[in-house]
Design a protein around this motif. Structure first.
Motif, PDB file in Angstrom:
ATOM      1  N   UNK A 195       0.828  -1.211   0.000  1.00 25.38           N
ATOM      2  CA  UNK A 195       0.000   0.000   0.000  1.00 25.38           C
ATOM      3  C   UNK A 195       0.851   1.244   0.000  1.00 25.38           C
ATOM      4  N   UNK A 196       0.443   2.168  -0.853  1.00 24.43           N
ATOM      5  CA  UNK A 196       1.150   3.441  -0.945  1.00 24.43           C
ATOM      6  C   UNK A 196       0.183   4.494  -1.452  1.00 24.43           C
ATOM      7  N   UNK A 197       0.050   5.571  -0.662  1.00 23.95           N
ATOM      8  CA  UNK A 197      -0.838   6.677  -1.028  1.00 23.95           C
ATOM      9  C   UNK A 197      -2.254   6.212  -1.323  1.00 23.95           C
ATOM     10  N   UNK A 198      -2.740   5.283  -0.486  1.00 24.85           N
ATOM     11  CA  UNK A 198      -4.126   4.863  -0.601  1.00 24.85           C
ATOM     12  C   UNK A 198      -4.395   3.856  -1.698  1.00 24.85           C
ATOM     13  N   UNK A 199      -3.336   3.409  -2.381  1.00 27.43           N
ATOM     14  CA  UNK A 199      -3.539   2.426  -3.448  1.00 27.43           C
ATOM     15  C   UNK A 199      -2.544   1.286  -3.323  1.00 27.43           C
ATOM     16  N   UNK A 200      -2.890   0.172  -3.985  1.00 24.99           N
ATOM     17  CA  UNK A 200      -1.957  -0.950  -3.999  1.00 24.99           C
ATOM     18  C   UNK A 200      -0.991  -0.770  -5.166  1.00 24.99           C
ATOM     19  N   UNK A 201       0.311  -0.809  -4.868  1.00 26.98           N
ATOM     20  CA  UNK A 201       1.269  -0.818  -5.979  1.00 26.98           C
ATOM     21  C   UNK A 201       1.718  -2.258  -6.191  1.00 26.98           C
ATOM     22  N   UNK A 202       1.748  -2.699  -7.445  1.00 30.08           N
ATOM     23  CA  UNK A 202       2.058  -4.102  -7.716  1.00 30.08           C
ATOM     24  C   UNK A 202       3.552  -4.373  -7.608  1.00 30.08           C
ATOM     25  N   UNK A 203       3.891  -5.485  -6.984  1.00 32.53           N
ATOM     26  CA  UNK A 203       5.292  -5.897  -6.933  1.00 32.53           C
ATOM     27  C   UNK A 203       5.506  -7.167  -7.733  1.00 32.53           C
ATOM     28  N   UNK A 204       4.553  -8.115  -7.605  1.00 32.42           N
ATOM     29  CA  UNK A 204       4.750  -9.410  -8.265  1.00 32.42           C
ATOM     30  C   UNK A 204       4.834  -9.235  -9.782  1.00 32.42           C
ATOM     31  N   UNK A 205       4.012  -8.358 -10.355  1.00 29.18           N
ATOM     32  CA  UNK A 205       4.061  -8.218 -11.814  1.00 29.18           C
ATOM     33  C   UNK A 205       5.402  -7.599 -12.239  1.00 29.18           C
ATOM     34  N   UNK A 206       5.929  -6.680 -11.407  1.00 28.63           N
ATOM     35  CA  UNK A 206       7.276  -6.140 -11.676  1.00 28.63           C
ATOM     36  C   UNK A 206       8.299  -7.268 -11.608  1.00 28.63           C
ATOM     37  N   UNK A 207       8.153  -8.080 -10.549  1.00 29.39           N
ATOM     38  CA  UNK A 207       9.083  -9.196 -10.371  1.00 29.39           C
ATOM     39  C   UNK A 207       8.992 -10.150 -11.566  1.00 29.39           C
ATOM     40  N   UNK A 208       7.761 -10.407 -12.028  1.00 29.63           N
ATOM     41  CA  UNK A 208       7.585 -11.326 -13.164  1.00 29.63           C
ATOM     42  C   UNK A 208       8.359 -10.846 -14.384  1.00 29.63           C
ATOM     43  N   UNK A 209       8.297  -9.536 -14.627  1.00 34.05           N
ATOM     44  CA  UNK A 209       9.052  -8.981 -15.762  1.00 34.05           C
ATOM     45  C   UNK A 209      10.547  -9.220 -15.575  1.00 34.05           C
ATOM     46  N   UNK A 210      11.005  -8.968 -14.357  1.00 37.12           N
ATOM     47  CA  UNK A 210      12.437  -9.172 -14.081  1.00 37.12           C
ATOM     48  C   UNK A 210      12.797 -10.643 -14.273  1.00 37.12           C
ATOM     49  N   UNK A 211      11.899 -11.526 -13.820  1.00 40.61           N
ATOM     50  CA  UNK A 211      12.197 -12.962 -13.803  1.00 40.61           C
ATOM     51  C   UNK A 211      12.340 -13.557 -15.206  1.00 40.61           C
ATOM     52  N   UNK A 212      11.906 -12.805 -16.211  1.00 39.86           N
ATOM     53  CA  UNK A 212      12.103 -13.303 -17.581  1.00 39.86           C
ATOM     54  C   UNK A 212      13.584 -13.342 -17.935  1.00 39.86           C
ATOM     55  N   UNK A 213      14.368 -12.546 -17.213  1.00 41.55           N
ATOM     56  CA  UNK A 213      15.805 -12.460 -17.540  1.00 41.55           C
ATOM     57  C   UNK A 213      16.717 -12.743 -16.359  1.00 41.55           C
ATOM     58  N   UNK A 214      16.266 -13.595 -15.450  1.00 43.49           N
ATOM     59  CA  UNK A 214      17.107 -13.888 -14.277  1.00 43.49           C
ATOM     60  C   UNK A 214      17.267 -15.399 -14.122  1.00 43.49           C
ATOM     61  N   UNK A 215      18.164 -15.993 -14.906  1.00 42.13           N
ATOM     62  CA  UNK A 215      18.277 -17.450 -14.927  1.00 42.13           C
ATOM     63  C   UNK A 215      18.669 -18.077 -13.591  1.00 42.13           C
ATOM     64  N   UNK A 216      19.278 -17.299 -12.687  1.00 42.01           N
ATOM     65  CA  UNK A 216      19.733 -17.917 -11.432  1.00 42.01           C
ATOM     66  C   UNK A 216      18.575 -18.217 -10.476  1.00 42.01           C
ATOM     67  N   UNK A 217      17.451 -17.536 -10.632  1.00 36.40           N
ATOM     68  CA  UNK A 217      16.343 -17.715  -9.688  1.00 36.40           C
ATOM     69  C   UNK A 217      15.629 -19.044  -9.940  1.00 36.40           C
ATOM     70  N   UNK A 218      15.585 -19.867  -8.881  1.00 35.15           N
ATOM     71  CA  UNK A 218      14.910 -21.158  -9.009  1.00 35.15           C
ATOM     72  C   UNK A 218      13.510 -21.134  -8.418  1.00 35.15           C
ATOM     73  N   UNK A 219      13.347 -20.397  -7.318  1.00 42.98           N
ATOM     74  CA  UNK A 219      12.051 -20.373  -6.629  1.00 42.98           C
ATOM     75  C   UNK A 219      11.681 -18.950  -6.240  1.00 42.98           C
ATOM     76  N   UNK A 220      10.366 -18.709  -6.191  1.00 40.36           N
ATOM     77  CA  UNK A 220       9.861 -17.395  -5.815  1.00 40.36           C
ATOM     78  C   UNK A 220       8.836 -17.574  -4.704  1.00 40.36           C
ATOM     79  N   UNK A 221       8.988 -16.809  -3.636  1.00 33.99           N
ATOM     80  CA  UNK A 221       8.023 -16.851  -2.542  1.00 33.99           C
ATOM     81  C   UNK A 221       7.249 -15.537  -2.558  1.00 33.99           C
TER      82      UNK A 221
END
Ligand code: WTA
Length: 650
Positions: A195-221
């Motif tokens: 939550x920020x300034x009365x709204x939800x800011x997305x993190x997982x969708x940002x992470x998903x974009x990053x995860x397209x180019x992060x071969x070392x990541x095996x698991x996401x919590x």
């Protein structure tokens, strides 16, 4: 530092001096010069005593310090565990019921977490990480909002000897991917959103974009916080609450070597590539535990501490997670912004939890000044007994406002100078000892040796110079991840035998230190370090941009503001807003230029060097000095005309 002289003169006229009150002195954790004297007599012995008395070790060290400039090893051979020091030992000594964290979400939801409960969650999450394949020496990336799970995840890493790399939730997916890849992190811990300034800011969708180019990541919590929709990749992505439910809460702390890598934290340097600052276990913990006890004067039984920083920055690491918890303190953690739902949210929080020690940044203080003293006046702030500041130089006016309107004219102010690299506070008053001057960070704390030098590296005893540190200290960075050559070059090559902090400072006639800001190409915007090169690279990565130059211009609220000069590719066009959004996408919203000037050419010397001094003059609306070295002086005239027209910010 174009107008150094003026600043230095103004500061020289600052004659106000504030002694700590007798009442404060009577109860202070240290109220005499004894610590200074002890440290001056025996630097290593002083730190060894702190390590022995404030930290619990499984195995004592053989040697206090191995110093092979610029590489330090502290408490060599000792073994300890950080989560044990932050949690188990308090529970074992009967303080399991003490509140560790009063957490408040931005919408107003609240959680109270005791030391016992925090320990239970940390043990479970440590087992979760192990089950996901994390072992000693691996890196875990953390990309979370300001929720207690951030502290849980960090502490769980330290329990099993994995290094954490926390990335501020406001960074873009590109910035996240760069940091994950540099660290080769195995697991990413994130949330649906925050939550920020009365709204939800997305993190997982940002992470998903990053995860397209992060071969070392095996698991996401994924922690559920925002309640927003997310997509979960089967096999890779797991919900935090589901894993925690199944996890065992039996997880003894792993005894780790004092020099075991504890965390990486990325910070901007003078090039476009962020540096992964390395911190290790025993020295870092000693430094933050010691400073939290004596600089923050913590009384774990009675104080309620609140640091308004984000855990994504070093201030959150050292003075939300490790310093307070190692001391067994009770603290407030708040998720959101200071002006939701009203401009008095912070003061409401201080009143609600009866906060006794409050720690924030000058940029926040200047914003509060703008909102008016009627906001804090709506609330009872008399629980406060000390207030602190960090992140950038605090101007005397803001210091006085803070003292009067937040501190009720009776709280000592600790203006604490330090860096991601130093791990903990280095220059600050000791609140029960030091008489303070508005705007001065005063003196190096006991155990820290700082000196100013001139261009030639000669010591400066009065007046302006470059800030250097002359002795190793336990919390010092152990290097830059994957690039020890850059470590040596950045910090240890400018002045022989000295650590160069990158800051300018001044010593007044009484020997008080005044920080004057960065002297390199790093800007300080609202206390965040952003390099000019980083923003320039982001700008030129836009297909329509040919060239850009970025400077930090003085700004009354944010300290510095990012001003960009941009030359477009022939025949192309792009709006200022699009460019700003592009930078936000590349780095994060904190790096968006406040103003962008479009110019057909950048002012250059005949040898082709961009003249940043001139650009800073233009950005700050100053008369231009000498332009004779310019290849084409008409470029500057054009720019100046643009700058005196209405500023074109959002
Ligand atoms: C600046 C934040 C003046 C300084 C803990 C330093 C300060 C940089 C102060 C580190 C202060 C921090 N007075 N300047 N009290 N505290 N700075 O790594 O320029 O985010 O080099 O660490 O902030 O920023 P960092």
């Amino acid at each position: 530092m174009a107008d150094d002289k003026e600043v230095i003169e103004a500061l020289a006229n600052e004659k106000r001096l504030f002694e700590p009150s007798l009442e404060f002195v009577k109860k202070a954790n240290t109220a005499s010069s004894a610590l200074y004297e002890e440290a001056a007599r025996d630097h290593e012995g002083f730190w060894a005593r702190q390590a022995r008395e404030l930290v619990s070790w499984f195995t004592p060290w053989d040697r206090i310090l191995d110093w092979n400039l610029p590489f330090a090893k502290w408490f060599v051979g000792g073994r300890l565990n950080i989560s044990y020091n932050c949690l188990d030992r308090h529970v074992e000594s009967g303080h399991g019921d003490r509140v560790a964290i009063h957490w408040e979400g931005e919408p107003g939801d609240k959680r109270t977490i005791t030391y016992f409960e925090l320990l239970d969650q940390v043990k479970r999450f440590a087992n979760v990480l192990r089950d996901l394949g994390v072992s000693e020496g691996d890196r875990v990336n953390i990309y979370l909002p300001m929720i207690p799970e951030a502290a849980v995840a960090m502490l769980a890493c330290t329990r099993i000897g994995a290094a954490h790399s926390v990335v501020f939730g406001g960074f873009s997916s590109q910035a996240l991917a760069d940091r994950i890849n540099d660290a080769s992190a195995k697991v990413l811990v994130t949330a649906d959103g925050g939550w920020r300034r009365g709204e939800v800011f997305p993190l997982k969708s940002q992470a998903d974009e990053a995860l397209e180019n992060t071969p070392s990541i095996e698991k996401v919590v994924v922690v559920r916080r925002g309640g927003n929709d997310v997509s979960m990749k089967p096999g890779r992505d797991h919900w935090y609450h589901e894993l925690m439910e199944e996890a065992s809460s039996d997880c003894p702390p792993t005894p780790l070597d004092s020099e075991h890598l504890m965390f990486l934290l990325y910070t901007s340097g003078t090039t476009g590539k962020p540096k992964g600052i390395m911190h290790t276990t025993g020295g870092y913990l000693t430094h933050v535990t010691y400073t939290f006890k004596y600089v923050f004067d913590i009384k774990p039984e009675t104080d309620v501490f609140w640091c308004s920083a984000d855990v994504g920055w070093v201030t959150g690491h050292s003075y939300i997670v490790y310093g307070p918890l190692a001391n067994g303190a009770t603290q407030v953690m708040y998720e959101g912004v200071p002006n939701y739902p009203g401009n008095d949210r912070f003061w409401e929080i201080i009143e609600r939890y009866k906060v006794t020690i409050f720690y924030t940044a000058p940029t926040a203080i200047r914003t509060f000044m703008k909102w008016g003293s009627e906001e804090p006046a709506k609330h009872d702030l008399t629980s406060l007994r000390m207030i602190g500041s960090v992140g950038e130089p605090i101007n005397p006016e803001a210091w006085m406002w803070y003292r009067e309107h937040i501190g009720g004219n009776q709280c000592p102010i600790i203006d604490t100078w330090w860096q991601t690299e130093t791990g903990g506070v280095m220059i600050s008053p000791l609140p029960g000892v030091t008489a303070t001057k508005p705007g001065s960070a005063t003196f190096p704390i006991p155990g820290v040796a700082a000196e100013l030098v001139d261009d030639a590296g000669k010591r400066v005893e009065r007046g302006g110079g470059y800030l250097t540190l002359t002795k190793p200290w336990p919390g010092m960075l152990r290097g830059i991840w994957g690039d020890q050559k850059r470590y040596q070059e950045t910090y240890w090559s400018r002045f022989a035998g000295r650590y160069f902090a990158g800051d300018g400072a001044k010593l007044d006639d009484d020997g008080y230190l005044w920080l004057l800001g960065r002297v390199d190409d790093v800007m300080n915007v609202s206390g965040h370090r952003i390099s000019t090169t980083e923003v320039e690279s982001a700008l030129v990565s836009h297909p329509n941009v040919a060239e850009s130059a970025v400077v930090g211009a003085n700004d009354a609220t944010t300290g510095q503001a990012i001003v960009a000069f941009v030359t477009l590719r022939g025949g192309s066009n792009v709006s200022e807003k699009d460019l700003r959004d592009h930078v936000a996408k590349e780095i994060g919203p904190i790096a968006k230029p406040k103003t962008i000037y479009f110019t057909p050419d950048l002012p250059k010397t005949r040898s082709g060097k961009i003249m940043r001094r001139l650009l800073r003059d233009v950005a700050e609306g100053r008369n231009l000095g000498d332009t004779t070295t310019l290849a084409d002086a008409s470029v500057v005239d054009e720019l100046r005309k643009k700058a005196t027209a209405a500023p074109n910010e959002d």
